[in-house]
Design a protein around this motif. Sequence first.
Motif, mmCIF file in Angstrom:
data_model
loop_
_atom_site.group_PDB
_atom_site.id
_atom_site.type_symbol
_atom_site.label_atom_id
_atom_site.label_comp_id
_atom_site.label_asym_id
_atom_site.label_seq_id
_atom_site.Cartn_x
_atom_site.Cartn_y
_atom_site.Cartn_z
ATOM 1 N N TRP A 54 -9.429 50.091 75.487
ATOM 2 C CA TRP A 54 -8.537 50.099 75.030
ATOM 3 C C TRP A 54 -7.848 50.172 73.853
ATOM 4 O O TRP A 54 -7.603 51.336 72.672
ATOM 5 N N VAL B 262 -6.183 53.743 72.308
ATOM 6 C CA VAL B 262 -5.608 53.504 71.396
ATOM 7 C C VAL B 262 -5.658 54.530 70.344
ATOM 8 O O VAL B 262 -5.370 55.721 69.763
ATOM 9 N N ARG C 23 -3.393 58.334 68.546
ATOM 10 C CA ARG C 23 -3.556 58.327 67.340
ATOM 11 C C ARG C 23 -4.046 60.008 67.379
ATOM 12 O O ARG C 23 -3.413 60.674 66.272
#
Length: 91
Positions: free
Chosen positions: A64, A68, A72
């Motif tokens: 996870w 992320v 980004r």
Amino acid sequence: MARAPRRPVFLPPAGYRQRRLRDAARLLPVAGIVLLLIPLLWKPSGTPQGVGNAAALLYVFGVWAALVAGARLLAWLLRLDAEEEGGEGPP
């Protein structure tokens, strides 16, 4: 009938790079689903080579966090590419 030599048709480097970044952004959720489903294939901890729940939880959290960070990074690269081309970038 003399013909001018044919030049290969290529995309400009900036457009090609932006297309590959968009492809990577589209592939990120698919890769995330595959990576998050891997713990379902692990053997339960009752067997000698089994993986415990704590290890599976750490793996899921790590995937996870990597997703992320990857999203980004891709968003930042896409915005930089759009600004280089003179566009306004994604909203």
